[in-house]
Design an enzyme around this catalytic site. Sequence first.
Site, short mmCIF file in Angstrom:
data_model
loop_
_atom_site.label_atom_id
_atom_site.label_comp_id
_atom_site.label_asym_id
_atom_site.label_seq_id
_atom_site.Cartn_x
_atom_site.Cartn_y
_atom_site.Cartn_z
N TYR A 134 0.83 -1.23 0.00
CA TYR A 134 0.00 0.00 0.00
C TYR A 134 0.85 1.26 0.00
CZ TYR A 134 -4.12 -2.85 0.23
OH TYR A 134 -5.09 -3.76 -0.10
N ASN A 137 -12.53 2.78 -5.93
CA ASN A 137 -11.10 3.11 -5.97
C ASN A 137 -10.63 3.71 -4.65
OD1 ASN A 137 -11.34 2.30 -8.59
ND2 ASN A 137 -11.32 4.37 -9.46
N HIS A 187 -14.64 1.36 -0.75
CA HIS A 187 -13.53 0.47 -0.38
C HIS A 187 -12.43 1.22 0.38
CE1 HIS A 187 -14.58 -2.68 -3.74
NE2 HIS A 187 -15.46 -2.65 -2.76
N CYS A 206 -5.26 6.00 20.70
CA CYS A 206 -5.12 5.05 21.82
C CYS A 206 -3.69 4.57 22.02
CB CYS A 206 -6.05 3.85 21.62
SG CYS A 206 -5.51 2.69 20.34
N1 APR Z 1 -11.34 3.06 -19.56
C1 APR Z 1 -12.44 2.36 -19.17
N2 APR Z 1 -12.37 1.12 -18.64
C2 APR Z 1 -11.15 0.56 -18.51
C3 APR Z 1 -9.97 1.22 -18.89
C4 APR Z 1 -10.09 2.53 -19.45
N3 APR Z 1 -9.03 3.24 -19.86
N4 APR Z 1 -8.91 0.41 -18.63
C5 APR Z 1 -9.43 -0.71 -18.11
N5 APR Z 1 -10.78 -0.62 -18.03
C6 APR Z 1 -11.74 -1.60 -17.48
C7 APR Z 1 -11.37 -3.03 -17.68
O1 APR Z 1 -11.88 -3.50 -18.92
C8 APR Z 1 -12.06 -3.70 -16.48
O2 APR Z 1 -13.39 -4.08 -16.81
O3 APR Z 1 -11.77 -1.38 -16.09
C9 APR Z 1 -12.10 -2.60 -15.43
C10 APR Z 1 -11.14 -2.79 -14.27
O4 APR Z 1 -11.52 -3.91 -13.56
P1 APR Z 1 -10.75 -4.37 -12.23
O5 APR Z 1 -9.29 -4.33 -12.47
O6 APR Z 1 -11.34 -5.65 -11.79
O7 APR Z 1 -11.09 -3.18 -11.20
P2 APR Z 1 -12.39 -2.97 -10.32
O8 APR Z 1 -13.60 -3.46 -11.03
O9 APR Z 1 -12.36 -1.57 -9.87
O10 APR Z 1 -12.10 -3.91 -9.09
C11 APR Z 1 -13.03 -3.98 -8.04
O11 APR Z 1 -11.60 -5.40 -6.78
O12 APR Z 1 -9.49 -6.04 -6.09
C12 APR Z 1 -10.63 -5.35 -5.75
O13 APR Z 1 -10.86 -3.78 -4.07
C13 APR Z 1 -10.40 -3.91 -5.40
O14 APR Z 1 -11.87 -2.03 -5.73
C14 APR Z 1 -11.29 -3.16 -6.36
C15 APR Z 1 -12.33 -4.20 -6.73
#
Ligand code: APR
Length: 235
Positions: free
Chosen positions: A56, A92, A108, A138
């Site tokens: 992180y 995010n 999240h 604390c």
């Molecule tokens: N514009 C639009 N969409 C995009 C772009 C872009 N430039 N680049 C990638 N994507 C899309 C991908 O096609 C995918 O469907 O964004 C999505 C990202 O998916 P993930 O990586 O799974 O992210 P997310 O859905 O936010 O994940 C959910 O999973 O690991 C956990 O806690 C974490 O908040 C996160 C949660």
Amino acid sequence: MKGTEHIVVLTGAGISADSGLSTFRDADGLWAQHRLEDVATPQAFARDPDLVHRFYNTRRVQAAEAKPNAAHAALARLQAEWRGQVMLVTQNVDGLHEAAGADVIHMHGALARALCAACDHRWDAQPEMSLKDACPSCGTRAVRPDVVWFGEMPYHMEQIVQAVQTRDLFAAIGTSGQVYPAAGFVEEARLIGAATVELNLNDSDMSHAFDEHITGPASATVPDWVDRLLADARG
Ligand code: APR
């Protein structure tokens, strides 16, 4: 979509991809480089807190260097134009929506915040967190990033679900639809007859559930979509 005024927008890692931040599940995503079981669960933190802090800390530095893109700016503009009618919810943990001037609900958590596992006190995180940090309230050395890990309950769920179940339009931007409860919001919205739109670079796991699909990078598609919403509402 004419006359639509009460909206819930859900964003995921894809909206920040055009700001240079990695997504999770794309081929070059974070979960291709790290096992989520090693860095994003309470058990991982209990087992190896140093590794989790390092993961992180790196992400916190990257997020602090990133700049909001045109998609973040467009959503802030929509909120400003339709004051009080656009609930923006993000999965995010970066701060790019706020940096663009939006009012956002972090379901999240946030990289910029720290949480004491002993007393639940929250405060602004140092750029580098470590095992040596003590809670300012604390004094316990049980300080963790204020992010929601797998197996934990996302924040503000009551408020979010209430909005999803009552508003006219649900939009999901840049999320793969693989992580619940966020992945289930579209079905909740459909149940009450809300319009649903997905903006994504590719199809997601939940694409089948949306009425409308807008394909492309968020920094191009979201400003166009916002312009269209505003133009339609003006008639
Ligand atoms: N514009 C639009 N969409 C995009 C772009 C872009 N430039 N680049 C990638 N994507 C899309 C991908 O096609 C995918 O469907 O964004 C999505 C990202 O998916 P993930 O990586 O799974 O992210 P997310 O859905 O936010 O994940 C959910 O999973 O690991 C956990 O806690 C974490 O908040 C996160 C949660």
